[in-house]
Design an enzyme around this catalytic site. Structure first.
Site, PDB file in Angstrom:
ATOM      1  N   HIS A  32      -2.722  -2.901  -0.968  1.00  9.65           N
ATOM      2  CA  HIS A  32      -1.436  -2.821  -1.652  1.00  9.65           C
ATOM      3  C   HIS A  32      -0.750  -1.489  -1.363  1.00  9.65           C
ATOM      4  O   HIS A  32      -1.244  -0.430  -1.741  1.00  9.65           O
ATOM      5  CB  HIS A  32      -1.684  -2.967  -3.154  1.00  9.65           C
ATOM      6  CG  HIS A  32      -0.457  -3.071  -3.979  1.00  9.65           C
ATOM      7  ND1 HIS A  32      -0.217  -2.234  -5.053  1.00  9.65           N
ATOM      8  CD2 HIS A  32       0.600  -3.917  -3.913  1.00  9.65           C
ATOM      9  CE1 HIS A  32       0.925  -2.565  -5.622  1.00  9.65           C
ATOM     10  NE2 HIS A  32       1.446  -3.573  -4.950  1.00  9.65           N
ATOM     11  N   ARG A  33       0.350  -1.564  -0.641  1.00 10.20           N
ATOM     12  CA  ARG A  33       1.082  -0.363  -0.211  1.00 10.20           C
ATOM     13  C   ARG A  33       0.182   0.564   0.610  1.00 10.20           C
ATOM     14  O   ARG A  33       0.321   1.783   0.588  1.00 10.20           O
ATOM     15  CB  ARG A  33       1.676   0.393  -1.402  1.00 10.20           C
ATOM     16  CG  ARG A  33       2.481  -0.481  -2.364  1.00 10.20           C
ATOM     17  CD  ARG A  33       3.008   0.304  -3.557  1.00 10.20           C
ATOM     18  NE  ARG A  33       3.342  -0.596  -4.655  1.00 10.20           N
ATOM     19  CZ  ARG A  33       3.685  -0.206  -5.877  1.00 10.20           C
ATOM     20  NH1 ARG A  33       3.748   1.085  -6.158  1.00 10.20           N
ATOM     21  NH2 ARG A  33       3.968  -1.088  -6.805  1.00 10.20           N
ATOM     22  N   GLU A  47      -0.039  -4.708   2.482  1.00 12.53           N
ATOM     23  CA  GLU A  47       1.186  -5.117   1.800  1.00 12.53           C
ATOM     24  C   GLU A  47       2.165  -3.956   1.808  1.00 12.53           C
ATOM     25  O   GLU A  47       1.791  -2.816   1.479  1.00 12.53           O
ATOM     26  CB  GLU A  47       0.869  -5.536   0.358  1.00 12.53           C
ATOM     27  CG  GLU A  47       2.045  -6.131  -0.403  1.00 12.53           C
ATOM     28  CD  GLU A  47       2.842  -5.120  -1.199  1.00 12.53           C
ATOM     29  OE1 GLU A  47       3.908  -5.478  -1.741  1.00 12.53           O
ATOM     30  OE2 GLU A  47       2.413  -3.933  -1.282  1.00 12.53           O
ATOM     31  N   ASP A  73       6.586  -2.819   1.185  1.00 15.99           N
ATOM     32  CA  ASP A  73       7.828  -3.171   0.505  1.00 15.99           C
ATOM     33  C   ASP A  73       9.001  -2.656   1.328  1.00 15.99           C
ATOM     34  O   ASP A  73       8.946  -1.532   1.841  1.00 15.99           O
ATOM     35  CB  ASP A  73       7.878  -2.522  -0.878  1.00 15.99           C
ATOM     36  CG  ASP A  73       6.619  -2.786  -1.691  1.00 15.99           C
ATOM     37  OD1 ASP A  73       6.551  -3.845  -2.318  1.00 15.99           O
ATOM     38  OD2 ASP A  73       5.712  -1.921  -1.677  1.00 15.99           O
ATOM     39  N   HIS A 128       8.629   1.260  -2.088  1.00 17.45           N
ATOM     40  CA  HIS A 128       8.540   0.288  -3.178  1.00 17.45           C
ATOM     41  C   HIS A 128       9.756   0.323  -4.092  1.00 17.45           C
ATOM     42  O   HIS A 128      10.397  -0.695  -4.336  1.00 17.45           O
ATOM     43  CB  HIS A 128       7.281   0.515  -4.008  1.00 17.45           C
ATOM     44  CG  HIS A 128       7.160  -0.446  -5.158  1.00 17.45           C
ATOM     45  ND1 HIS A 128       7.663  -0.153  -6.418  1.00 17.45           N
ATOM     46  CD2 HIS A 128       6.635  -1.691  -5.236  1.00 17.45           C
ATOM     47  CE1 HIS A 128       7.460  -1.182  -7.210  1.00 17.45           C
ATOM     48  NE2 HIS A 128       6.824  -2.129  -6.531  1.00 17.45           N
ATOM     49  N   GLU A 133       7.028  -7.468   1.309  1.00 15.57           N
ATOM     50  CA  GLU A 133       7.761  -7.850   0.101  1.00 15.57           C
ATOM     51  C   GLU A 133       9.221  -7.430   0.235  1.00 15.57           C
ATOM     52  O   GLU A 133       9.525  -6.249   0.414  1.00 15.57           O
ATOM     53  CB  GLU A 133       7.153  -7.223  -1.151  1.00 15.57           C
ATOM     54  CG  GLU A 133       7.896  -7.651  -2.409  1.00 15.57           C
ATOM     55  CD  GLU A 133       7.373  -7.031  -3.692  1.00 15.57           C
ATOM     56  OE1 GLU A 133       8.145  -7.026  -4.687  1.00 15.57           O
ATOM     57  OE2 GLU A 133       6.225  -6.560  -3.704  1.00 15.57           O
ATOM     58  N   LYS A 170      12.544  -6.466  -1.315  1.00 20.86           N
ATOM     59  CA  LYS A 170      12.958  -5.921  -2.605  1.00 20.86           C
ATOM     60  C   LYS A 170      14.419  -6.296  -2.854  1.00 20.86           C
ATOM     61  O   LYS A 170      15.343  -5.534  -2.593  1.00 20.86           O
ATOM     62  CB  LYS A 170      12.768  -4.412  -2.617  1.00 20.86           C
ATOM     63  CG  LYS A 170      11.354  -3.953  -2.270  1.00 20.86           C
ATOM     64  CD  LYS A 170      10.307  -4.527  -3.217  1.00 20.86           C
ATOM     65  CE  LYS A 170      10.338  -3.847  -4.549  1.00 20.86           C
ATOM     66  NZ  LYS A 170       9.192  -4.244  -5.419  1.00 20.86           N
ATOM     67  N   ASP A 195      -5.228  -1.846  -4.668  1.00 17.18           N
ATOM     68  CA  ASP A 195      -4.930  -0.457  -4.310  1.00 17.18           C
ATOM     69  C   ASP A 195      -6.141   0.238  -3.698  1.00 17.18           C
ATOM     70  O   ASP A 195      -6.010   1.332  -3.152  1.00 17.18           O
ATOM     71  CB  ASP A 195      -4.500   0.332  -5.550  1.00 17.18           C
ATOM     72  CG  ASP A 195      -3.154  -0.099  -6.097  1.00 17.18           C
ATOM     73  OD1 ASP A 195      -2.276  -0.466  -5.296  1.00 17.18           O
ATOM     74  OD2 ASP A 195      -2.974  -0.065  -7.334  1.00 17.18           O
TER      75      ASP A 195
END
Length: 248
Positions: A7-8, A34, A36, A49, A114, A116, A234
């Site tokens: 995640h990120r 992942e 954003d 993000h 993702e 945004k 994470d």
């Protein structure tokens, strides 16, 4: 086998959505990353993000207020404390999606992008993201997700061959039917929404299930027997270790 998506990047130990976070997640053998994306003032697809840069950099304001050159002037590790894994040696510059794929194109990685588009418009981002994906021949390695489900349908219209996922914060009624209705391959719920019935229904409808954001080791151990598609976390180092031990 359940895959681990960082995640990120390796966000628990490295500045989120930076090259350092991506490289460390890859080194820890995460199956995917992942990220954003937003549009800058001059229409560049950049990785961050939040709508604003205040939390993650030494700048302030909305991303759409700055062109790429201006965004590159900020340090996206300025507010991140060093730890045993991450010792800051230089400023972390915001990455564009193109720069990300320059790094990732020869790696065996899933990239969950993702969009945004829930709290800012980012008009045209679907078209721009698709062009970059096609240019780098990454159609088979990406999953596009968003809380804005209309944005997912726009992406499907741009390129039906790219896999997509509906992100949700709360429970949907019959999410597998919802995904099938719109020809969307994945359902991305909060991990607290998971139960055996949901997993069974998604499997029966051939809907992939990628859950977020699970950072507790015991919870990951409990989830693995369910046979989820992916766990977004994470802490990819911890999660990968658990998956490997679960295989034994």
């Amino acid at each position: 086998m359940t895959k681990i998506i960082a995640h990120r990047g390796y966000a628990s130990k490295y500045p989120e959505n930076t090259k350092s976070a991506f490289e460390s997640a890859y080194q820890e053998q995460a199956d995917g990353i992942e990220i954003d994306v937003h549009l800058s003032k001059d229409g560049e697809v950049v990785i961050c993000h939040d709508d604003r840069i205040d939390r993650t950099s030494n700048g302030s304001g909305f991303i759409y207020e700055y062109n790429l050159e201006q965004l590159k002037g900020f340090d996206f590790a300025a507010n991140f404390e060093s730890n045993d894994e991450y010792q800051k040696k230089a400023e972390e510059k915001i990455m564009t999606l193109q720069e990300y794929f320059e790094w990732a194109k020869d790696k065996d990685l899933i990239t969950n992008i993702e969009l945004k588009t829930s709290t800012v418009k980012n008009d045209g981002i679907e078209e721009m993201v698709n062009k970059i994906i096609v240019n780098y021949q990454q159609e088979k390695s990406v999953i596009i997700s968003s809380f804005n489900h209309k944005s997912i349908l726009k992406m499907k219209k741009e390129n039906p061959g790219i896999s997509c996922g509906f992100l949700t914060m709360h429970n949907l009624l019959d999410p597998e039917q919802y995904c099938r209705k719109y020809s969307v391959e994945y359902y991305h719920p909060n991990h607290l929404m998971i139960d055996e019935e949901l997993v069974k229904n998604c499997k029966n409808s051939n809907t992939g299930l990628n859950i977020w954001t699970l950072n507790d080791a015991e919870s990951i151990k409990e989830m693995l027997p369910l046979g989820l598609t992916s766990i977004i976390t994470d802490d990819p180092k911890m999660a990968v270790k658990i998956v490997k031990s679960h295989k034994l």
